[in-house]
Design a protein around this motif. Structure first.
Motif, PDB file in Angstrom:
ATOM      1  N   LYS A  18       0.839  -1.213   0.000  1.00  0.00           N
ATOM      2  CA  LYS A  18       0.000   0.000   0.000  1.00  0.00           C
ATOM      3  C   LYS A  18       0.867   1.254   0.000  1.00  0.00           C
ATOM      4  O   LYS A  18       0.543   2.235  -0.658  1.00  0.00           O
ATOM      5  N   ILE A  19       1.962   1.228   0.767  1.00  0.00           N
ATOM      6  CA  ILE A  19       2.826   2.398   0.855  1.00  0.00           C
ATOM      7  C   ILE A  19       3.600   2.594  -0.438  1.00  0.00           C
ATOM      8  O   ILE A  19       3.656   3.698  -0.987  1.00  0.00           O
ATOM      9  N   ARG A  20       4.198   1.527  -0.952  1.00  0.00           N
ATOM     10  CA  ARG A  20       5.039   1.640  -2.151  1.00  0.00           C
ATOM     11  C   ARG A  20       4.238   1.846  -3.423  1.00  0.00           C
ATOM     12  O   ARG A  20       4.647   2.603  -4.296  1.00  0.00           O
ATOM     13  N   ASN A  21       3.109   1.162  -3.552  1.00  0.00           N
ATOM     14  CA  ASN A  21       2.376   1.180  -4.824  1.00  0.00           C
ATOM     15  C   ASN A  21       1.176   2.121  -4.842  1.00  0.00           C
ATOM     16  O   ASN A  21       0.853   2.673  -5.891  1.00  0.00           O
ATOM     17  N   ASP A  22       0.501   2.276  -3.710  1.00  0.00           N
ATOM     18  CA  ASP A  22      -0.733   3.060  -3.686  1.00  0.00           C
ATOM     19  C   ASP A  22      -0.557   4.453  -3.106  1.00  0.00           C
ATOM     20  O   ASP A  22      -1.513   5.221  -3.056  1.00  0.00           O
ATOM     21  N   GLY A  23       0.650   4.765  -2.621  1.00  0.00           N
ATOM     22  CA  GLY A  23       0.904   6.109  -2.120  1.00  0.00           C
ATOM     23  C   GLY A  23       0.415   6.377  -0.710  1.00  0.00           C
ATOM     24  O   GLY A  23       0.350   7.528  -0.292  1.00  0.00           O
ATOM     25  N   MET A  24       0.072   5.343   0.029  1.00  0.00           N
ATOM     26  CA  MET A  24      -0.350   5.536   1.416  1.00  0.00           C
ATOM     27  C   MET A  24       0.861   5.985   2.240  1.00  0.00           C
ATOM     28  O   MET A  24       1.965   5.495   2.027  1.00  0.00           O
ATOM     29  N   THR A  25       0.647   6.910   3.152  1.00  0.00           N
ATOM     30  CA  THR A  25       1.744   7.361   3.998  1.00  0.00           C
ATOM     31  C   THR A  25       1.966   6.370   5.133  1.00  0.00           C
ATOM     32  O   THR A  25       1.061   5.601   5.488  1.00  0.00           O
ATOM     33  N   VAL A  26       3.183   6.408   5.692  1.00  0.00           N
ATOM     34  CA  VAL A  26       3.496   5.518   6.800  1.00  0.00           C
ATOM     35  C   VAL A  26       2.625   5.848   8.008  1.00  0.00           C
ATOM     36  O   VAL A  26       2.119   4.954   8.680  1.00  0.00           O
ATOM     37  N   SER A  27       2.414   7.131   8.255  1.00  0.00           N
ATOM     38  CA  SER A  27       1.587   7.502   9.407  1.00  0.00           C
ATOM     39  C   SER A  27       0.136   7.044   9.230  1.00  0.00           C
ATOM     40  O   SER A  27      -0.504   6.602  10.185  1.00  0.00           O
ATOM     41  N   ALA A  28      -0.384   7.130   8.011  1.00  0.00           N
ATOM     42  CA  ALA A  28      -1.749   6.661   7.752  1.00  0.00           C
ATOM     43  C   ALA A  28      -1.844   5.143   7.907  1.00  0.00           C
ATOM     44  O   ALA A  28      -2.809   4.625   8.481  1.00  0.00           O
ATOM     45  N   SER A  30       0.126   3.283   9.731  1.00  0.00           N
ATOM     46  CA  SER A  30       0.303   2.997  11.147  1.00  0.00           C
ATOM     47  C   SER A  30      -1.012   3.148  11.902  1.00  0.00           C
ATOM     48  O   SER A  30      -1.376   2.302  12.719  1.00  0.00           O
ATOM     49  N   ALA A  31      -1.730   4.226  11.634  1.00  0.00           N
ATOM     50  CA  ALA A  31      -3.004   4.467  12.308  1.00  0.00           C
ATOM     51  C   ALA A  31      -4.073   3.456  11.862  1.00  0.00           C
ATOM     52  O   ALA A  31      -4.836   2.949  12.685  1.00  0.00           O
ATOM     53  N   HIS A  32      -4.116   3.161  10.562  1.00  0.00           N
ATOM     54  CA  HIS A  32      -5.146   2.275  10.019  1.00  0.00           C
ATOM     55  C   HIS A  32      -4.977   0.832  10.509  1.00  0.00           C
ATOM     56  O   HIS A  32      -5.956   0.169  10.864  1.00  0.00           O
ATOM     57  N   TYR A  33      -3.734   0.340  10.500  1.00  0.00           N
ATOM     58  CA  TYR A  33      -3.487  -1.059  10.847  1.00  0.00           C
ATOM     59  C   TYR A  33      -3.095  -1.264  12.303  1.00  0.00           C
ATOM     60  O   TYR A  33      -2.973  -2.398  12.753  1.00  0.00           O
TER      61      TYR A  33
END
Length: 65
Positions: A18-28, A30-33
């Motif tokens: 999600k972070i590498r391919n979809d552009g999700m931030t690490v902080s997002a 971290s909060a989501h999962y």
């Protein structure tokens, strides 16, 4: 000794994807999962940097002729 609860490898790969391919931030992520951001940064670095990351190469310098 590792602390915290073990994370399923499939969840790790999903988060990294999600972070590498979809552009999700690490902080997002971290909060989501509900995973510590330091752990996520470690997963992102793992496999990208070689196993000798703690070794500093010799004092190689460019020689100017």
């Amino acid at each position: 000794m590792p602390k915290g609860k073990p994370i399923d490898p499939s969840l790790k790969s999903e988060i990294v994807s999600k972070i590498r391919n979809d552009g999700m931030t690490v902080s997002a992520a971290s909060a989501h999962y509900g995973v510590n951001s330091k752990s996520i940064y470690y997963w992102l670095r793992d496999g990208v940097v070689d196993g000798n990351r703690n070794q500093i190469p010799g004092r190689a310098r460019i020689k100017v002729a």
